[in-house]
Design a protein around this motif. Structure first.
Motif, short mmCIF file in Angstrom:
data_model
loop_
_atom_site.label_atom_id
_atom_site.label_comp_id
_atom_site.label_asym_id
_atom_site.label_seq_id
_atom_site.Cartn_x
_atom_site.Cartn_y
_atom_site.Cartn_z
N VAL A 76 126.92 -12.51 -18.11
CA VAL A 76 125.98 -11.65 -17.40
C VAL A 76 125.03 -11.02 -18.41
CG1 VAL A 76 127.59 -11.16 -15.51
CG2 VAL A 76 127.49 -9.62 -17.47
N VAL A 77 123.86 -10.66 -17.93
CA VAL A 77 122.83 -10.09 -18.80
C VAL A 77 123.20 -8.67 -19.19
CG1 VAL A 77 120.41 -9.37 -18.95
CG2 VAL A 77 121.01 -11.54 -17.84
N ARG A 78 123.17 -8.41 -20.47
CA ARG A 78 123.29 -7.05 -20.98
C ARG A 78 121.90 -6.50 -21.27
NH1 ARG A 78 127.79 -4.98 -24.78
NH2 ARG A 78 128.58 -4.41 -22.74
N GLU A 79 121.02 -7.35 -21.82
CA GLU A 79 119.69 -6.86 -22.18
C GLU A 79 118.69 -8.01 -22.18
OE1 GLU A 79 117.57 -4.50 -25.93
OE2 GLU A 79 119.50 -5.47 -26.23
N HIS A 80 117.50 -7.74 -21.66
CA HIS A 80 116.35 -8.64 -21.76
C HIS A 80 115.30 -7.99 -22.65
CE1 HIS A 80 117.26 -11.55 -18.59
NE2 HIS A 80 117.33 -10.63 -17.67
N ARG A 81 114.68 -8.77 -23.49
CA ARG A 81 113.47 -8.36 -24.21
C ARG A 81 112.39 -9.35 -23.81
NH1 ARG A 81 114.21 -8.53 -30.08
NH2 ARG A 81 112.27 -7.37 -30.12
N VAL A 126 102.61 -18.42 -23.06
CA VAL A 126 102.30 -17.36 -22.10
C VAL A 126 103.41 -16.31 -22.02
CG1 VAL A 126 100.77 -18.84 -20.75
CG2 VAL A 126 103.18 -18.63 -20.09
N PHE A 127 104.61 -16.66 -22.51
CA PHE A 127 105.75 -15.75 -22.35
C PHE A 127 106.80 -16.07 -23.41
CE2 PHE A 127 109.95 -15.03 -20.31
CZ PHE A 127 109.84 -13.70 -19.95
N ARG A 128 107.39 -15.01 -23.95
CA ARG A 128 108.55 -15.14 -24.84
C ARG A 128 109.59 -14.11 -24.41
NH1 ARG A 128 104.44 -16.13 -28.88
NH2 ARG A 128 104.92 -18.08 -29.98
N ALA A 129 110.84 -14.45 -24.60
CA ALA A 129 111.90 -13.51 -24.23
C ALA A 129 113.14 -13.79 -25.06
CB ALA A 129 112.23 -13.62 -22.75
N GLU A 130 113.98 -12.78 -25.09
CA GLU A 130 115.31 -12.92 -25.67
C GLU A 130 116.28 -12.22 -24.72
OE1 GLU A 130 117.38 -12.51 -29.98
OE2 GLU A 130 115.98 -10.92 -29.42
N THR A 131 117.40 -12.86 -24.45
CA THR A 131 118.40 -12.28 -23.56
C THR A 131 119.74 -12.25 -24.27
OG1 THR A 131 117.22 -13.05 -21.60
CG2 THR A 131 119.53 -12.48 -21.31
N HIS A 132 120.40 -11.12 -24.14
CA HIS A 132 121.76 -10.93 -24.66
C HIS A 132 122.69 -10.93 -23.45
CE1 HIS A 132 124.81 -7.93 -26.58
NE2 HIS A 132 125.31 -9.13 -26.51
N TYR A 133 123.61 -11.88 -23.43
CA TYR A 133 124.60 -11.99 -22.37
C TYR A 133 125.96 -11.56 -22.91
CZ TYR A 133 121.19 -15.34 -20.44
OH TYR A 133 120.06 -15.96 -19.99
N VAL A 134 126.79 -11.01 -22.05
CA VAL A 134 128.18 -10.75 -22.40
C VAL A 134 129.07 -11.50 -21.43
CG1 VAL A 134 127.79 -8.53 -23.54
CG2 VAL A 134 128.25 -8.59 -21.08
N SER A 178 129.81 -12.61 -26.69
CA SER A 178 128.43 -12.64 -26.23
C SER A 178 127.69 -13.90 -26.65
CB SER A 178 127.68 -11.41 -26.74
OG SER A 178 127.60 -11.43 -28.14
N LEU A 179 126.53 -14.06 -26.01
CA LEU A 179 125.64 -15.18 -26.29
C LEU A 179 124.22 -14.63 -26.28
CD1 LEU A 179 125.81 -18.71 -24.90
CD2 LEU A 179 123.75 -17.43 -24.45
N HIS A 180 123.40 -15.09 -27.22
CA HIS A 180 121.99 -14.72 -27.28
C HIS A 180 121.16 -15.98 -27.07
CE1 HIS A 180 122.50 -10.61 -28.98
NE2 HIS A 180 123.69 -11.13 -29.28
N ARG A 181 120.12 -15.83 -26.28
CA ARG A 181 119.27 -16.96 -25.92
C ARG A 181 117.82 -16.53 -26.06
NH1 ARG A 181 119.73 -21.59 -22.92
NH2 ARG A 181 121.90 -21.32 -22.31
N ARG A 182 116.98 -17.42 -26.58
CA ARG A 182 115.54 -17.21 -26.66
C ARG A 182 114.84 -18.12 -25.67
NH1 ARG A 182 113.23 -15.31 -31.86
NH2 ARG A 182 114.55 -13.53 -32.37
N PHE A 183 113.65 -17.68 -25.26
CA PHE A 183 112.83 -18.42 -24.31
C PHE A 183 111.39 -18.43 -24.78
CE2 PHE A 183 116.31 -16.41 -22.12
CZ PHE A 183 116.80 -17.38 -21.27
N GLN A 184 110.69 -19.51 -24.50
CA GLN A 184 109.25 -19.61 -24.73
C GLN A 184 108.68 -20.47 -23.62
OE1 GLN A 184 108.22 -21.52 -28.43
NE2 GLN A 184 106.03 -21.24 -28.14
#
Length: 162
Positions: free
Chosen positions: A76-81, A123-131, A107-113
């Motif tokens: 589940v998402v703990r934090e989105h940037r 057009v978009f970048r993100a990082e999500t921290h899941y637990v 936990s798992l960390h994932r990046r997006f572009q």
């Protein structure tokens, strides 16, 4: 909305520049249902696409909803940037890329572009921290071994700040 996985996870256009090599990718076409009063893709839509490409990547790695249920654990998402770099508009094709940048027992960390295919503009970048949580209790728990076995080989440490 059209969503499709790119063939064999190989970039379909070598002119696109990615923050990291070999992203897992999906293509989406911005539809009328994605457009808001500012005549661009609504910010919430990017979160939906973020979730869709993350799930598609997870399924490709062998962990979909059925496997989460079988293990009685999930992420589940703990934090989105989130960073909105440029607007996207009706009819544009976006290539959604994602990478797992870190995984540990909790936990798992994932990046997006997300890149506009027509001009290669990010057009978009993100990082999500899941637990990892126990689905029944909703409490943070250690990842089952099957999660670590599936996700760990896919880790590509981040090479640049978000």
């Amino acid at each position: 909305m059209t969503i499709r996985k790119t063939s064999d996870n190989v970039p379909m256009d070598s002119t696109l520049t990615w923050d990291q090599p070999t992203p897992f990718m999906l293509d989406v076409t911005v539809g009328d249902e994605h457009i808001d009063m500012m005549r661009h893709t609504n910010n919430v839509v990017y979160l939906t696409w973020l979730e869709q490409v993350a799930w598609a990547h997870s399924v490709q790695l062998g962990l979909g909803p059925a496997e989460y249920e079988a293990e009685a654990h999930g992420l589940v998402v703990r934090e989105h940037r989130l960073r909105y770099e440029a607007a996207s508009r009706f009819g544009e094709v976006l290539r959604l890329g994602t990478w797992i940048t870190q995984v540990d027992r909790l936990s798992l960390h994932r990046r997006f572009q997300f890149v506009r295919v027509s001009d290669g503009k990010t057009v978009f970048r993100a990082e999500t921290h899941y637990v990892c949580v126990d689905i029944a209790e909703g409490r943070v728990r250690r990842m089952p071994a099957v999660f670590l076995q599936a996700y760990s080989p896919a880790v590509m440490p981040a090479t640049r700040p978000l």
